[in-house]
Design an enzyme around this catalytic site. Structure first.
Site, mmCIF file in Angstrom:
data_model
loop_
_atom_site.group_PDB
_atom_site.id
_atom_site.type_symbol
_atom_site.label_atom_id
_atom_site.label_comp_id
_atom_site.label_asym_id
_atom_site.label_seq_id
_atom_site.Cartn_x
_atom_site.Cartn_y
_atom_site.Cartn_z
ATOM 1 N N SER A 13 43.431 58.147 58.662
ATOM 2 C CA SER A 13 42.601 57.238 57.857
ATOM 3 C C SER A 13 43.132 55.803 57.905
ATOM 4 O O SER A 13 42.352 54.848 57.826
ATOM 5 C CB SER A 13 42.505 57.732 56.409
ATOM 6 N N ASN A 14 44.436 55.644 58.051
ATOM 7 C CA ASN A 14 44.980 54.283 58.135
ATOM 8 C C ASN A 14 44.738 53.655 59.500
ATOM 9 O O ASN A 14 44.460 52.457 59.587
ATOM 10 C CB ASN A 14 46.468 54.284 57.779
ATOM 11 N N MET A 93 54.853 61.316 61.424
ATOM 12 C CA MET A 93 55.727 62.120 60.568
ATOM 13 C C MET A 93 56.976 62.619 61.297
ATOM 14 O O MET A 93 57.356 63.781 61.180
ATOM 15 C CB MET A 93 54.929 63.280 59.969
ATOM 16 N N ARG A 94 57.585 61.737 62.069
ATOM 17 C CA ARG A 94 58.856 62.069 62.708
ATOM 18 C C ARG A 94 59.849 60.944 62.472
ATOM 19 O O ARG A 94 59.446 59.774 62.408
ATOM 20 C CB ARG A 94 58.679 62.256 64.226
ATOM 21 N N ASN A 110 56.348 50.394 59.497
ATOM 22 C CA ASN A 110 55.989 51.707 58.960
ATOM 23 C C ASN A 110 55.250 51.533 57.635
ATOM 24 O O ASN A 110 55.567 50.645 56.844
ATOM 25 C CB ASN A 110 57.269 52.526 58.714
ATOM 26 N N HIS A 112 54.482 53.403 54.083
ATOM 27 C CA HIS A 112 55.067 54.466 53.266
ATOM 28 C C HIS A 112 54.346 54.532 51.911
ATOM 29 O O HIS A 112 54.112 53.493 51.284
ATOM 30 C CB HIS A 112 56.562 54.222 53.057
ATOM 31 N N GLU A 146 67.989 53.377 59.218
ATOM 32 C CA GLU A 146 67.992 54.049 57.911
ATOM 33 C C GLU A 146 66.546 54.298 57.466
ATOM 34 O O GLU A 146 65.721 53.368 57.469
ATOM 35 C CB GLU A 146 68.706 53.166 56.881
ATOM 36 N N ASP A 148 63.080 54.580 55.839
ATOM 37 C CA ASP A 148 62.291 53.903 54.799
ATOM 38 C C ASP A 148 63.090 52.802 54.084
ATOM 39 O O ASP A 148 62.916 52.588 52.877
ATOM 40 C CB ASP A 148 61.779 54.929 53.763
ATOM 41 N N GLU A 177 46.543 51.685 50.638
ATOM 42 C CA GLU A 177 47.107 51.620 51.997
ATOM 43 C C GLU A 177 46.097 51.037 52.973
ATOM 44 O O GLU A 177 46.459 50.244 53.852
ATOM 45 C CB GLU A 177 47.487 53.028 52.475
HETATM 46 C C1 GAR Z 1 49.771 57.931 54.596
HETATM 47 O O1 GAR Z 1 49.644 58.151 53.217
HETATM 48 C C2 GAR Z 1 51.130 57.331 54.895
HETATM 49 O O2 GAR Z 1 51.605 56.501 53.871
HETATM 50 C C3 GAR Z 1 51.969 58.573 54.999
HETATM 51 O O3 GAR Z 1 51.165 59.493 55.704
HETATM 52 C C4 GAR Z 1 49.811 59.253 55.353
HETATM 53 C C5 GAR Z 1 48.983 59.217 56.636
HETATM 54 O O4 GAR Z 1 47.630 59.296 56.343
HETATM 55 N N1 GAR Z 1 53.179 58.304 55.702
HETATM 56 C C6 GAR Z 1 54.354 58.830 55.369
HETATM 57 O O5 GAR Z 1 54.480 59.614 54.438
HETATM 58 C C7 GAR Z 1 55.508 58.403 56.241
HETATM 59 N N2 GAR Z 1 56.741 58.745 55.620
HETATM 60 P P1 GAR Z 1 46.546 59.030 57.493
HETATM 61 O O6 GAR Z 1 46.887 59.951 58.670
HETATM 62 O O7 GAR Z 1 45.242 59.376 56.855
HETATM 63 O O8 GAR Z 1 46.646 57.580 57.871
#
Ligand code: GAR
Length: 202
Positions: A13-14, A93-94, A110, A112, A146, A148, A177
């Site tokens: 979605s982002n 998510m890695r 990134n 978050h 490090e 986040d 976001e």
């Molecule tokens: C988002 O909420 C982003 O902040 C999170 O994954 C989601 C992705 O949503 N990221 C993390 O948690 C990274 N540590 P999306 O696939 O719909 O964009």
């Protein structure tokens, strides 16, 4: 133009918000050159044909939480072929290892889902909700070894109202976001090309 490459693992979605902003002429001097994903069936890959941008699955190797050595070298080489100025982790998510960060020095940001430095790591929205916080939000920051913890480029605050369900708070954070990430990319591109410092919190 600032050449942007998006990395993601999920529904995207982002990434969609970034592409929609570009389509609406709201991404300024930035342009998305491609999307790479570590999950073969992720929704983010469906954005390719919808937005006429290349979106590819790349094999992450055998680990679940990071890219395996040989796979990481392949990711770096493939991304380098697009000559990116900026790499955007939009739900990737890695853990990004120092070797990857070095390959794209000071070029990775990134997204978050918390008001960092609060709640780095996983399940950030849920932890803020279960702690009874009055607000949470989202952050865009530079990626450093490090997790986040890199310098913050922008944040968006989201109130947690009495009676909100966790799902309602998640929806509010995602909506925040979708505004913050395209806005931050636009401001970074302006800063680099025009030398202005119009960051979102200004
Ligand atoms: C988002 O909420 C982003 O902040 C999170 O994954 C989601 C992705 O949503 N990221 C993390 O948690 C990274 N540590 P999306 O696939 O719909 O964009």
């Amino acid at each position: 133009m600032i050449r942007v490459v998006i990395l993601g693992s999920g529904r995207g979605s982002n990434a969609e918000a970034i592409l929609q902003a570009e389509r609406n002429g709201e991404l300024g001097l930035a342009k998305v050159m491609g999307i790479f994903c570590d999950q073969p069936d992720a929704g983010i890959l469906k954005l390719g044909p919808r937005f006429d941008v290349s979106a590819f699955y790349l094999d992450p190797g055998k680990y679940r939480t990071k890219l395996e050595g040989a796979a990481e070298a392949h990711w770096v080489h493939t991304i380098e072929c697009l000559s990116p100025d900026l790499i955007v982790l939009a739900g990737f998510m890695r853990v990004i290892k120092p070797t990857f960060i070095e390959a794209f020095h000071q070029r990775i940001i990134n997204l978050h889902p918390s008001l960092l430095p609060k709640y780095p790591g996983l399940h950030s929205i849920q932890r803020a909700y279960e702690n009874g916080d009055a607000e949470t939000g989202c952050t865009v920051h530079w990626v450093t070894p490090e997790i986040d913890a890199g310098e913050i480029l922008g944040q968006e605050r989201v109130p947690i109202e009495k009676g909100d369900t966790l799902e309602a708070v998640e929806a509010k954070v995602h909506a925040a976001e979708h505004k913050l990430l395209p806005k931050t990319i636009r401001h970074l591109a302006e800063k680099w090309i025009l030398g202005t410092t119009q960051f979102p919190q200004d």
